[in-house]
Design an enzyme around this catalytic site. Structure first.
Site, short mmCIF file in Angstrom:
data_model
loop_
_atom_site.label_atom_id
_atom_site.label_comp_id
_atom_site.label_asym_id
_atom_site.label_seq_id
_atom_site.Cartn_x
_atom_site.Cartn_y
_atom_site.Cartn_z
CG HIS A 13 -1.87 1.17 1.26
ND1 HIS A 13 -3.20 1.00 1.58
CD2 HIS A 13 -1.71 2.49 1.01
CE1 HIS A 13 -3.81 2.18 1.51
NE2 HIS A 13 -2.92 3.09 1.18
CG HIS A 15 -0.72 7.09 -1.11
ND1 HIS A 15 -1.93 7.21 -1.76
CD2 HIS A 15 -0.97 6.41 0.05
CE1 HIS A 15 -2.89 6.65 -1.01
NE2 HIS A 15 -2.33 6.17 0.09
CG LEU A 16 4.87 5.36 -5.93
CD1 LEU A 16 5.12 4.43 -7.12
CD2 LEU A 16 6.18 5.74 -5.26
NE ARG A 17 0.65 12.02 -2.48
CZ ARG A 17 -0.31 11.55 -1.70
NH1 ARG A 17 -1.29 10.81 -2.18
NH2 ARG A 17 -0.31 11.83 -0.41
CG ASN A 41 -4.95 8.58 -3.36
OD1 ASN A 41 -3.91 8.07 -3.75
ND2 ASN A 41 -5.07 9.16 -2.17
CE LYS A 99 -7.84 2.16 -0.62
NZ LYS A 99 -6.72 3.04 -0.36
CG HIS A 136 -9.92 4.61 3.25
ND1 HIS A 136 -8.71 5.24 3.37
CD2 HIS A 136 -10.67 5.07 4.29
CE1 HIS A 136 -8.71 6.04 4.42
NE2 HIS A 136 -9.90 5.96 5.00
CG HIS A 174 -4.93 2.24 5.74
ND1 HIS A 174 -6.28 2.21 5.98
CD2 HIS A 174 -4.77 2.94 4.59
CE1 HIS A 174 -6.90 2.88 5.02
NE2 HIS A 174 -6.00 3.32 4.16
CG LEU A 219 -7.61 10.59 7.54
CD1 LEU A 219 -8.41 11.33 6.48
CD2 LEU A 219 -8.43 10.41 8.81
CG ASP A 247 -1.65 4.91 3.89
OD1 ASP A 247 -1.71 5.24 2.69
OD2 ASP A 247 -2.45 5.31 4.75
CG HIS A 251 0.18 15.19 1.97
ND1 HIS A 251 -0.80 15.49 1.03
CD2 HIS A 251 -0.20 14.02 2.54
CE1 HIS A 251 -1.73 14.54 1.05
NE2 HIS A 251 -1.39 13.64 1.95
CB ALA A 263 -4.70 12.52 6.17
O1 DOR Z 1 -3.18 9.36 5.56
C1 DOR Z 1 -3.58 9.09 4.44
N1 DOR Z 1 -3.02 9.65 3.34
N2 DOR Z 1 -4.58 8.23 4.32
C2 DOR Z 1 -5.17 7.99 3.13
O2 DOR Z 1 -6.10 7.22 3.10
C3 DOR Z 1 -4.71 8.69 1.91
C4 DOR Z 1 -3.33 9.15 2.05
C5 DOR Z 1 -2.95 10.16 0.98
O3 DOR Z 1 -3.20 9.89 -0.20
O4 DOR Z 1 -2.40 11.19 1.32
ZN ZN Z 2 -3.35 5.05 1.46
#
Ligand code: DOR
Ligand code: ZN
Length: 346
Positions: A13, A15-17, A41, A99, A136, A174, A219, A247, A251, A263
């Site tokens: 799990h 996030h690479l953006r 996402n 997802k 989620h 998560h 989150l 996860d 940011h 988050a």
């Molecule tokens: O903390 C989080 N950040 N929880 C998520 O479900 C999404 C993630 C994000 O994409 O920043």
């Molecule tokens: Zn996530």
């Protein structure tokens, strides 16, 4: 000196953006991890097979020369998702999961699902072909306290869904509660749960006591101590139901240290050292390979990585960059708040 050797881990799990952020964070994961389930996402989200193919190419183009990494692609479920496209995505071999974001649950979830009834044909197709659904697992009802949203999701959404579609293969992403741990334990071979690094380390006091710590906010939000202890017990238990999904969610600081902070905890850089520390504390270093390297591939029906990594416990603590530099601004690396001595050496 203590050392441990394990098959190269995967992150189930991540996030690479995209764009400049992708470029900045991808090496942090590829340094230690062979593969990752890449969350969809983005803005706009990765909805179709064509979106996933294009995103995968952008990830591979951002990978520095000499680094090996395999992105495992995920489709973002919307109420407009076409079951035939999902089936084609599965057949392509590129897409390993879909997802479910309840609309409004988290970062970039506004295109997510409001009415599960509307995506039932997609979920039925997934149950038929064996493509996993990653959830989620939080309800979005503003009347439900944020610390109860996972437990309420299990009772009101997840359990009814699994009774309706027992063949649906599903990952509770998560998990943060003892209720999540217990539900995953009893789910049988079609159910698994990912656990993040940071939820093994922090509880809600770390976020809120003695001043608000925006870099510990994610989150689902970290819960009270008994839940952290339940997660530690689950992760180190040796049960194949639980595996690592960091996860890790970058940011820029300007958006974390903000009146309405985003988050996400960024743990790609130091996860393996932190996990060795946690597993040693639990007297379970022998279970780390299961959690980080073996249980995930078993659930996703993929081979365990053949290359190995080695960690050494050294007298001097690990030193990580405090921040990763991206063109969009700095991203703070998760700081556990204690010294860690397990160095990834090879
Ligand atoms: O903390 C989080 N950040 N929880 C998520 O479900 C999404 C993630 C994000 O994409 O920043
Ligand atoms: Zn996530």
């Amino acid at each position: 000196m203590q050392t441990i050797t394990l098959p190269r881990p995967d992150d189930w799990h991540l996030h690479l953006r995209d764009g400049t952020m992708l470029k900045a964070v991808l090496p942090e994961t590829a340094r230690h991890f062979a593969r990752a389930i890449v969350m969809p996402n983005l803005v706009p989200p990765v909805v179709t097979l064509a979106d996933a193919v294009a995103y995968r190419s952008r990830i591979m183009a951002a990978l520095p020369a000499g680094m090996a990494f395999e992105p495992l692609m995920v489709l973002y479920l919307t109420e407009g998702t076409d079951p035939a496209d999902v089936a084609a995505a599965h057949t392509s071999g590129l897409v390993k999961a879909v997802k479910l974001y309840p609309a409004g649950a988290t970062t970039n979830s506004h295109s997510g699902v409001q009415d599960l009834g509307k995506v039932m044909p997609v979920l039925e197709k997934m149950a038929e072909i064996g493509l996993p659904l990653c959830t989620h697992g939080e309800v979005t009802d503003p009347a439900v306290d944020i610390f109860d949203r996972e437990a309420v999701f299990i009772d009101t959404v997840l359990d009814p869904l699994r009774r309706r579609l027992p063949d649906l293969r599903l990952v509770m992403e998560h998990i943060t509660t003892e209720e999540g741990v217990a539900y995953a334990a009893e789910g049988g071979a079609n159910l698994a749960a990912t656990i993040t690094t940071h939820h093994l380390i922090i509880n809600r006091n770390h976020i809120l006591a003695g001043g608000i710590k925006p870099h510990y906010y994610c989150l689902p939000v970290a819960k009270r101590e008994k839940h952290r202890l339940a997660l530690r017990k689950a992760a180190t238990s040796g049960s194949p139901r639980y595996f690592l999904g960091t996860d890790s969610a970058p940011h820029v600081d300007a958006l974390k240290e903000h009146a309405c902070g985003c988050a996400g905890c960024f743990t790609a850089t130091n996860t393996m050292s932190l996990l060795a520390h946690v597993f040693e504390e639990e007297g379970a270093l022998d279970q780390l390979a299961g959690f980080a390297s073996r249980n995930g591939p078993a659930f996703y029906r993929l081979p365990v990585n053949r290359e190995m990594i080695r960690l050494e416990k050294r007298p001097e603590p690990c030193v990580w960059p405090e921040k990763i530099v991206s063109e969009a601004g700095p991203v703070t690396v998760f700081n556990p708040g204690f010294p860690v001595h397990w160095h990834v050496v090879a």
